[in-house]
Write an enzyme that holds these catalytic residues in place. Structure first.
Site, PDB file in Angstrom:
ATOM      1  N   GLU A  59       1.450 -68.927   8.569  1.00 29.00           N
ATOM      2  CA  GLU A  59       2.256 -70.028   8.009  1.00 29.00           C
ATOM      3  C   GLU A  59       1.381 -71.130   7.444  1.00 29.00           C
ATOM      4  O   GLU A  59       1.699 -71.763   6.459  1.00 29.00           O
ATOM      5  CB  GLU A  59       3.179 -70.604   9.101  1.00 29.00           C
ATOM      6  CG  GLU A  59       4.250 -71.545   8.606  1.00 29.00           C
ATOM      7  CD  GLU A  59       3.774 -72.984   8.468  1.00 29.00           C
ATOM      8  OE1 GLU A  59       2.685 -73.320   8.989  1.00 29.00           O
ATOM      9  OE2 GLU A  59       4.472 -73.769   7.812  1.00 29.00           O
ATOM     10  N   ASP A  80       0.107 -69.090  14.227  1.00 29.99           N
ATOM     11  CA  ASP A  80      -1.168 -69.641  13.780  1.00 29.99           C
ATOM     12  C   ASP A  80      -1.144 -71.167  13.794  1.00 29.99           C
ATOM     13  O   ASP A  80      -0.077 -71.787  13.746  1.00 29.99           O
ATOM     14  CB  ASP A  80      -1.541 -69.137  12.379  1.00 29.99           C
ATOM     15  CG  ASP A  80      -0.543 -69.566  11.309  1.00 29.99           C
ATOM     16  OD1 ASP A  80       0.668 -69.556  11.577  1.00 29.99           O
ATOM     17  OD2 ASP A  80      -0.996 -69.921  10.200  1.00 29.99           O
TER      18      ASP A  80
HETATM   19  C1  LIG Z   1      14.620 -91.250   7.019  1.00 26.90           C
HETATM   20  C2  LIG Z   1      13.938 -90.892   8.264  1.00 26.90           C
HETATM   21  C3  LIG Z   1      12.426 -90.844   8.238  1.00 26.90           C
HETATM   22  C4  LIG Z   1      11.930 -89.427   8.185  1.00 26.90           C
HETATM   23  C5  LIG Z   1      10.568 -89.311   8.790  1.00 26.90           C
HETATM   24  C6  LIG Z   1      10.047 -87.884   8.722  1.00 26.90           C
HETATM   25  C7  LIG Z   1       8.958 -87.709   9.755  1.00 26.90           C
HETATM   26  C8  LIG Z   1       8.265 -86.359   9.655  1.00 26.90           C
HETATM   27  C9  LIG Z   1       9.156 -85.299  10.209  1.00 26.90           C
HETATM   28  C10 LIG Z   1       8.913 -84.022  10.053  1.00 26.90           C
HETATM   29  C11 LIG Z   1       7.723 -83.474   9.300  1.00 26.90           C
HETATM   30  C12 LIG Z   1       7.596 -81.972   9.573  1.00 26.90           C
HETATM   31  C13 LIG Z   1       6.194 -81.651  10.064  1.00 26.90           C
HETATM   32  C14 LIG Z   1       6.215 -80.399  10.901  1.00 26.90           C
HETATM   33  C15 LIG Z   1       6.209 -79.143  10.077  1.00 26.90           C
HETATM   34  C16 LIG Z   1       4.856 -78.940   9.434  1.00 26.90           C
HETATM   35  C17 LIG Z   1       4.724 -77.520   8.979  1.00 26.90           C
HETATM   36  C18 LIG Z   1       3.402 -77.336   8.258  1.00 26.90           C
HETATM   37  O1  LIG Z   1       2.376 -77.835   8.673  1.00 26.90           O
HETATM   38  N1  LIG Z   1       3.456 -76.636   7.156  1.00 26.90           N
HETATM   39  C19 LIG Z   1       2.291 -76.440   6.344  1.00 26.90           C
HETATM   40  C20 LIG Z   1       2.474 -75.172   5.587  1.00 26.90           C
HETATM   41  C21 LIG Z   1       1.282 -74.871   4.741  1.00 26.90           C
HETATM   42  S1  LIG Z   1       1.676 -73.640   3.571  1.00 26.90           S
HETATM   43  C22 LIG Z   1       0.271 -73.548   2.710  1.00 26.90           C
HETATM   44  C23 LIG Z   1       2.114 -77.617   5.396  1.00 26.90           C
HETATM   45  O2  LIG Z   1       0.967 -77.954   5.055  1.00 26.90           O
HETATM   46  O3  LIG Z   1       3.130 -78.226   5.006  1.00 26.90           O
HETATM   47 ZN   LIG Z   2       1.286 -77.110  10.255  1.00 32.65          ZN
HETATM   48 ZN   LIG Z   3       4.028 -75.456  11.283  1.00 32.12          ZN
END
Ligand SMILES: CCCCCCCC/C=C\CCCCCCCC(=O)N[C@@H](CCSC)C(=O)O
Ligand SMILES: [Zn+2]
Ligand SMILES: [Zn+2]
Length: 492
Positions: free
Chosen positions: A171, A107
């Site tokens: 997710e 999704d």
């Molecule tokens: C010290 C170094 C700097 C670090 C920088 C970090 C940069 C960001 C890196 C990763 C972020 C992860 C983003 C991808 C995963 C996102 C997953 C997501 O969207 N999850 C949803 C789940 C919803 S549950 C209701 C969310 O909203 O979090």
């Molecule tokens: Zn996401």
């Molecule tokens: Zn995601």
């Protein structure tokens, strides 16, 4: 001479059974076209229970079409879970090896057209990039995992270590996680002791949630791989003000909208405390210290002295600020029924992402102490505590397998550091299955790319997607080890 470390396998065994991750031009074209086709299926999840079920069903059929070998291999069992999630059990030849899980989700969040250079579900390729919702979050992983497995199977690969591929369809919404619920359902109740033939509870998970980070920290010129060994918690708080409706020609001093807007403004203007030094970030920066140019390298090698300066500097950027504190995002505001009616109710939803040094209750109390208005009612819609930190020492198989695969697929990357995911992932539903939960997408990510995640012009380069397939092709073979990896080869 360099002592020949047993490493993950001895050389003879590796040469005999290792399948090189080289793909033909035809395979490379096919994999990018498969990703485009996946992006074109709008598998949007809006709210709990509100999915594009037609698209989710279509995606299930699409997987069968583009990965025929996966679906017809005798040692791979495919189960549909919760109507639209998919669980693949890949039975290894050595049942004594504990299985692992690869997680991804089908999704995607909605994507209104405005602001996009190309339509968000077109999957169009432009200047070497494939554009579309889900190219980074997270259809790239869905397709890369299955593509790597398809290419391995075509090359007669038979895994020794069993593994599971769990592809969720919910997710992006607040849900119990159908696929994890399904895994529990498939494997038995809470103790997750799987029935015979399902192998032991998984030994490790690999999910979305971090990247090869490039350009996120000023004065750190080199990109580095951050493997998220934990993730922040979350609190979805709905704040509500109710008042007697009436004629707007004789309004009260404050309406429900005004009261709530002031409360929301106080929350926005009062950031949660800076928790630098009490989470994994300090450890990440210490591992990076010598990669910085002067004088940053001196600063990061002496955080005992310079931590107040570093914690302030980290606040300046939205992304690094998210690493040092619980963040406050006012994401929804609904109120009013008509221009000449005093609004009976105003509601605002705030999305807190909780720093590992805080708890849901602490954040809730801090929020109430900031709002300080009894007319504002607090309703907790959903809350998750920050996750425990997964092991990342030399004995942590999952972490070392990821590290080893990074070093072989990205030889230019010389730092692999543990970190924290500032967002949530489905892996939070699996904490009673294993302590080895790791979040890493084998892709370079720059700050401008991060703005595409849940934003506009989300895109992945063709090269990056091909390398992601290569990473998984290598990882699956590396995971076949029966020994703990040697994380440091002896230098000359
Ligand atoms: C010290 C170094 C700097 C670090 C920088 C970090 C940069 C960001 C890196 C990763 C972020 C992860 C983003 C991808 C995963 C996102 C997953 C997501 O969207 N999850 C949803 C789940 C919803 S549950 C209701 C969310 O909203 O979090
Ligand atoms: Zn996401
Ligand atoms: Zn995601």
């Amino acid at each position: 001479t360099v002592p020949r470390s047993k490493g993950l396998r001895d050389a003879e065994h590796q040469r005999a059974s290792r399948i090189p991750s080289q793909f033909s031009q035809e395979e490379r074209v096919a994999m990018k076209e498969s990703l485009k086709g996946a992006i074109q299926i709008p598998t949007v999840s809006f709210n709990p229970g509100e999915f594009n079920t037609t698209a989710l069903a279509e995606f299930g059929e699409y997987m069968h079409k583009v990965f025929p070998t996966v679906f017809r291999t005798s040692f791979i069992q495919h189960e549909v879970v919760g109507e639209y999630s998919h669980l693949f059990t890949v039975q290894g030849s050595d049942p004594s090896l504990q299985p692992y899980m690869l997680l991804a989700h089908i999704d995607v969040v909605p994507a209104p057209d405005q602001g996009w250079e190309v339509p968000p579900f077109s999957g169009l390729e432009r200047d070497g990039f494939i554009y579309g919702r889900g190219t980074l979050d997270n259809k790239n992983s869905v397709m890369a995992i299955l593509q790597a497995l398809e290419l391995l199977l075509i090359r007669n690969y038979i895994p020794r270590r069993s593994f599971f591929i769990a592809l969720g369809h919910d997710e992006e919404i607040v849900a119990p996680g159908s696929i994890s619920a399904g895994v529990r359902g498939t494997w038995g109740s809470e103790d997750l002791s799987p029935p015979p033939g399902k192998g032991c509870p998984a030994r490790l998970h690999v999910d979305e949630g971090s990247f090869i980070l490039d350009g996120f920290i000023p004065s750190l010129k080199k990109p580095f791989a951050m493997v998220s060994v934990s993730e922040k918690g979350s609190l979805d708080l709905m704040m509500e003000v109710n008042m007697t409706p009436g004629h707007s020609s004789a309004p009260p001093k404050e309406t429900s909208i005004g009261i709530l807007a002031a409360a929301v403004s106080r929350l926005e203007q009062t950031p949660m405390p800076n928790m630098f030094g009490s989470g994994p970030l300090k450890m990440t920066l210490q591992q990076l210290a010598n990669e910085f140019s002067f004088p940053a390298n001196v600063i990061f090698n002496n955080l005992w002295l310079f931590w107040p300066l570093v914690s302030r500097l980290m606040e300046r950027d939205d992304i690094t600020n998210a690493l040092v504190r619980t963040t406050t995002a006012v994401t929804m505001f609904n109120a009013g029924i008509k221009v000449n009616v005093i609004p009976p109710v105003a509601q605002a939803t705030v999305n807190f992402r909780i720093h590992p040094a805080q708890t849901v209750q602490e954040v809730l109390k801090l929020a109430k102490d900031i709002v300080v208005d009894d007319r504002v009612q607090f309703h907790v819609l959903e809350a998750f505590e920050p996750l425990p930190v997964s092991p990342f020492d030399d004995q942590a198989l999952g972490y070392q397998l990821i590290r080893q695969t990074i070093q072989s697929v990205f030889p230019e990357i010389n730092i692999v550091a543990p970190g924290i995911c500032i967002a949530q992932t489905d892996s939070r539903h699996y904490t009673n299955l294993t302590t080895g939960i790791y979040r890493f997408n084998p892709l370079y990510l720059q700050p401008q790319d991060f703005s595409g995640i849940h934003g506009i012009n989300e895109r992945i380069s063709v090269q990056a997607f091909e390398t992601q397939v290569k990473f998984l092709f290598e990882f699956i073979q590396n995971a076949d080890t029966e020994q703990r990896p040697v994380s440091h080869l002896h230098e000359l």
